[in-house]
Design an enzyme around this catalytic site. Structure first.
Site, short mmCIF file in Angstrom:
data_model
loop_
_atom_site.label_atom_id
_atom_site.label_comp_id
_atom_site.label_asym_id
_atom_site.label_seq_id
_atom_site.Cartn_x
_atom_site.Cartn_y
_atom_site.Cartn_z
N CYS A 54 42.52 26.02 43.91
CA CYS A 54 41.79 27.28 44.03
C CYS A 54 40.35 26.95 44.43
CB CYS A 54 41.82 28.03 42.70
SG CYS A 54 40.45 29.17 42.52
N HIS A 98 37.88 27.74 41.31
CA HIS A 98 38.02 27.05 40.03
C HIS A 98 38.40 25.58 40.17
CE1 HIS A 98 38.24 31.31 38.93
NE2 HIS A 98 37.63 30.91 37.85
N HIS A 106 24.92 38.94 33.82
CA HIS A 106 25.31 40.30 33.39
C HIS A 106 24.05 41.11 33.07
CE1 HIS A 106 28.52 37.50 31.77
NE2 HIS A 106 29.12 38.13 32.76
N CYS A 144 41.14 33.40 38.55
CA CYS A 144 40.85 34.51 39.47
C CYS A 144 41.78 35.69 39.21
CB CYS A 144 41.06 34.11 40.92
SG CYS A 144 40.13 32.70 41.45
N CYS A 163 46.27 31.76 40.47
CA CYS A 163 45.17 31.14 39.71
C CYS A 163 44.81 32.06 38.57
CB CYS A 163 43.96 30.90 40.61
SG CYS A 163 42.52 30.40 39.65
N HIS A 203 25.51 36.87 29.62
CA HIS A 203 24.44 35.95 29.99
C HIS A 203 23.53 36.60 31.02
CE1 HIS A 203 26.16 34.80 33.86
NE2 HIS A 203 27.31 34.47 33.28
N LYS A 209 28.94 27.70 31.77
CA LYS A 209 29.07 27.43 30.36
C LYS A 209 29.20 25.93 30.14
CE LYS A 209 31.82 29.36 26.83
NZ LYS A 209 33.05 30.02 26.52
N LYS A 260 23.96 25.97 39.50
CA LYS A 260 24.82 27.10 39.21
C LYS A 260 24.86 27.27 37.69
CE LYS A 260 29.26 28.98 40.01
NZ LYS A 260 30.58 28.95 40.49
N1 MSP Z 1 35.55 42.48 35.23
C1 MSP Z 1 35.14 42.19 36.54
C2 MSP Z 1 34.47 43.39 37.16
C3 MSP Z 1 35.30 44.62 37.19
S1 MSP Z 1 34.40 45.98 37.82
C4 MSP Z 1 35.54 47.13 38.09
C5 MSP Z 1 34.16 41.02 36.54
N2 MSP Z 1 33.52 40.78 35.39
S2 MSP Z 1 32.42 39.61 35.17
O1 MSP Z 1 32.15 39.59 33.75
O2 MSP Z 1 32.84 38.39 35.77
O3 MSP Z 1 31.12 40.13 35.85
C6 MSP Z 1 30.79 39.81 37.17
C7 MSP Z 1 29.44 40.43 37.43
O4 MSP Z 1 28.46 39.93 36.49
C8 MSP Z 1 28.83 40.10 38.78
O5 MSP Z 1 29.34 40.90 39.82
C9 MSP Z 1 27.37 40.40 38.47
O6 MSP Z 1 27.17 41.76 38.35
C10 MSP Z 1 27.20 39.77 37.11
N3 MSP Z 1 26.92 38.33 37.22
C11 MSP Z 1 27.55 37.33 36.53
N4 MSP Z 1 26.95 36.14 36.86
C12 MSP Z 1 25.95 36.33 37.74
C13 MSP Z 1 24.95 35.50 38.30
N5 MSP Z 1 24.89 34.20 38.08
N6 MSP Z 1 24.01 36.10 39.07
C14 MSP Z 1 23.99 37.45 39.28
N7 MSP Z 1 24.90 38.25 38.74
C15 MSP Z 1 25.99 37.73 38.10
O7 MSP Z 1 33.99 40.41 37.58
#
Ligand code: MSP
Length: 636
Positions: A144, A147, A22, A130, A127, A19, A299, A296
């Site tokens: 948690c 969550h 990412h 997390c 959790c 999304h 999903k 926020k």
């Molecule tokens: N798999 C772990 C990361 C491991 S790195 C060794 C993880 N994955 S995640 O799919 O949850 O991705 C988190 C990252 O996605 C955040 O740190 C950021 O880079 C991005 N984002 C996800 N949602 C976001 C927002 N709403 N806003 C900005 N970035 C965000 O954690």
């Protein structure tokens, strides 16, 4: 100074589809690497997917799929999405690849041999969301804090990494290297975490409970804890310990993440590297969080996917530009279609697009569509070219300080000043006065400014910048010198508008918020067009219900929990109405509820049914009944 940089995104979990969050980090890294290339750096850019652990295992089970097949499918969604957003990573690592697993085993063996991993019995609140244990102190009302669900009490034997022994070293390292973690607020947050005693890190999960992971090299009854596995991607992908790329790029590593995963990156990872005898990364660059229309993104609220559709609607480059321009690195920002359109019209259409259009048109009209030969420069020409030079000189420091939005603003300022220069020099008057030498100098200077702005915007708008270059008869590359040579005589194309203005954000099915729906843009559009049979409609059981109790769900802006009377039954529902209705207003109201919807958990609360509301331009309006009816009345 050595000009080399290694840029990484987090590797994303594959329990959800990509999304805007990412997309943001990955676009940001792509933009950063393209800017550095422009400055003559040798760059390496890595992204990928994090595929082991509880979360993924459960998601695969939920989809009735083998974890490996599930991983292949979702990982491919990420990998295939990036090129469509003009993102060009050098490598895409998956933690299920052998090259990665091998390095995780190597690092584990090394730390184990050094005696810094031990076996012990441990009980704690776990959790799954997390994927970590919580101490009682960390829980909020027994739940948690992220969550809002009660964690499971798990007691088991596990392996632990002696992270506590690195606490003093890490505090000193962060203090001695002020830009190790940046911006400063996250460095301070890290130092404040480190004020409490650092615990040893549980780095295994018994295989009997979780089979989906990398077996520990010294005890195959266990798999590796997902964070200990995932973080290693940053070195496994570049060939740790003795690969060429590792030697070339590790010492200039720049990790980019959002604030949500500060702790593993700022604390676990440097300690793991230290224990493995590897130098810490160079910088951890931490950005804020995007919300969507001030809520926020989640999903459950059904508001996560629309932004990617917007990139299709307004163009990928405009979407990239908006994301980079509207977030100050390190702070949170809000995404809305209205803001995107404003940004698009003011900066891209009015300032930059218009500059290219008017100059190509004037060269078409006054110079037979060829770049003119300039005469001697006069003061106004020198002044405007000096402002461009100033911008170019400020780029390295803006980039090193993560001031992406300031850099874009400065480029736009030069585009605005260039438009003003053209107005002031009035080529149309020079043409009328037949001052051809001056006309050519002004138009050559203006063309140089337009091409330079296009080139400097190129890291953010690669496709549109290439189109702009094409209009001036040249080809653009990221690694081309900042001072693009513009040969007199080159053919100029006219009549193409780079960014046609958008009148106002039109209402679109893409942006309709569908409470509780999963992300399915195509299905949403389909729902607008497709006709259904009465029998299909009749499947939806609608009833009048009276609200008995209503209260806000703590730590959310939007959610309200209600107990409702359906006549034949009392039950709980959760709805996203708290921004528009007060709980007191709701009590006693008769609302319309979809009774036979599968129940759904929101913030740990089960919602058994969904209330109906109209999504008007000025906000939500609940569907209610025109005359009093008793709870449980059938609606058809
Ligand atoms: N798999 C772990 C990361 C491991 S790195 C060794 C993880 N994955 S995640 O799919 O949850 O991705 C988190 C990252 O996605 C955040 O740190 C950021 O880079 C991005 N984002 C996800 N949602 C976001 C927002 N709403 N806003 C900005 N970035 C965000 O954690």
């Amino acid at each position: 100074m050595e000009k080399r940089i290694y840029i990484t995104t987090p590797i994303y979990y594959i329990n959800a589809k990509p999304h805007i969050g990412h997309a943001y980090t990955t676009i940001l890294c792509d933009v950063a690497r393209r800017f550095y290339r422009l400055l003559g750096y040798e760059t390496y850019f890595l992204t990928g997917t994090d595929e082991h652990g509880d979360k993924i295992f459960r998601a695969a089970q939920g989809n009735q799929c083998e974890p490996s097949r599930y991983a292949d499918e979702i990982s491919a969604l990420y990998r295939n999405l990036w090129p469509t957003l003009h993102i060009q990573p050098d490598d895409f690592i998956r933690t299920t690849e052998e090259r990665h697993k091998k390095v995780v085993r190597e690092v584990l063996s090394l730390i184990y041999q050094r005696g810094e991993i031990y076996h012990a019995r441990y009980g704690g609140f776990y959790c799954t969301g997390c994927e970590r244990f919580y101490t009682e102190k960390e829980l909020v009302d027994g739940k948690c804090p992220d969550h809002l669900v009660e964690p499971e009490w798990i007691e088991e034997e596990n392996y632990f990494f002696k992270m506590s022994m690195y606490q003093e070293w890490l505090i000193q390292y962060v203090k001695d290297h002020p830009d190790f973690i940046r911006p400063e607020r996250y460095r301070n947050e890290t130092l404040s975490f480190l004020k409490d005693p650092l615990k040893d890190l549980c780095i295994s999960r018994p295989k009997s409970r979780l089979p989906w992971g990398i077996p520990l090299p010294f005890d195959d009854k266990y798999v590796t804890y997902v964070w200990f596995d995932a973080l290693v991607n940053y070195i496994s992908a570049i060939g740790y310990p003795d690969g060429e790329k590792f030697k070339k790029f590790w010492h200039c590593s720049n990790h980019f993440t959002a604030k949500d995963i500060l702790k593993p990156h700022a604390i676990y990872w440097p300690c793991m590297l230290k224990a493995a005898g590897v130098e810490p990364y160079l910088h951890l660059n931490v950005h804020g969080y995007w919300s969507m229309d001030k809520q926020k993104m989640s999903k459950t609220l059904g508001n996560v996917v629309a932004p990617l559709d917007l990139s299709r609607k307004y163009g990928v480059d405009s979407f990239r530009y908006f994301l980079l321009k509207d977030m100050t690195f390190g702070l949170d920002a809000d995404f809305s279609e209205e803001n995107l359109v404003k940004r698009f019209n003011s900066d891209l259409a009015n300032d930059f697009g218009n500059l290219v259009k008017r100059i190509t048109e004037m060269i078409g009209k006054y110079c037979e569509s060829r770049i003119p030969e300039p005469g001697p420069l006069q003061e106004p020409d020198k002044l405007i070219l000096a402002s461009l030079e100033e911008l170019v000189n400020s780029m390295p420091s803006l980039l090193d300080n993560l001031k992406f939005n300031d850099l874009l603003e400065k480029i736009m300022n030069v585009a605005r000043a260039s438009n003003k220069y053209v107005n002031d020099q009035a080529p149309w008057d020079l043409y009328k006065k037949k001052d051809i030498s001056r006309l050519h100098t002004v138009l050559y200077t203006a063309a140089k400014l337009a091409v330079s702005c296009a080139h400097l915007l190129g890291p953010v708008t690669p496709e549109k910048s290439a189109e702009a270059f094409d209009q001036f008869g040249i080809t653009r590359r990221d690694d081309q010198s900042i001072h693009v040579p513009l040969q007199p005589g080159l053919p100029v194309k006219t009549g193409e508008i780079l960014f046609p203005k958008v009148e106002s954000p039109p209402p679109s099915p893409d942006t309709i918020k569908t409470e509780g729906k999963d992300e399915q843009p195509a299905a949403k559009q389909g729902a607008v067009e497709e006709r259904i049979e009465y029998e299909d409609f009749a499947k939806v059981k609608l009833f009048a219900a009276r609200v008995l109790v209503a209260e806000r769900v703590p730590k959310t802006d939007k959610l309200m929990r209600m107990d409702i009377d359906l006549g034949f039954e009392k039950r709980q529902i959760v709805a996203g109405i708290a921004m528009e209705y007060a709980p007191e207003e709701m009590i006693g109201k008769t609302i319309v509820v979809v009774e036979n919807l599968k129940s759904k958990k929101m913030k740990g609360l089960e919602s058994k049914g969904m209330l109906l509301a109209a999504h008007g331009k000025k906000g939500l309006s609940l569907i209610t009944v025109d005359r009093p009816v008793e709870p449980g009345s059938d609606i058809s």
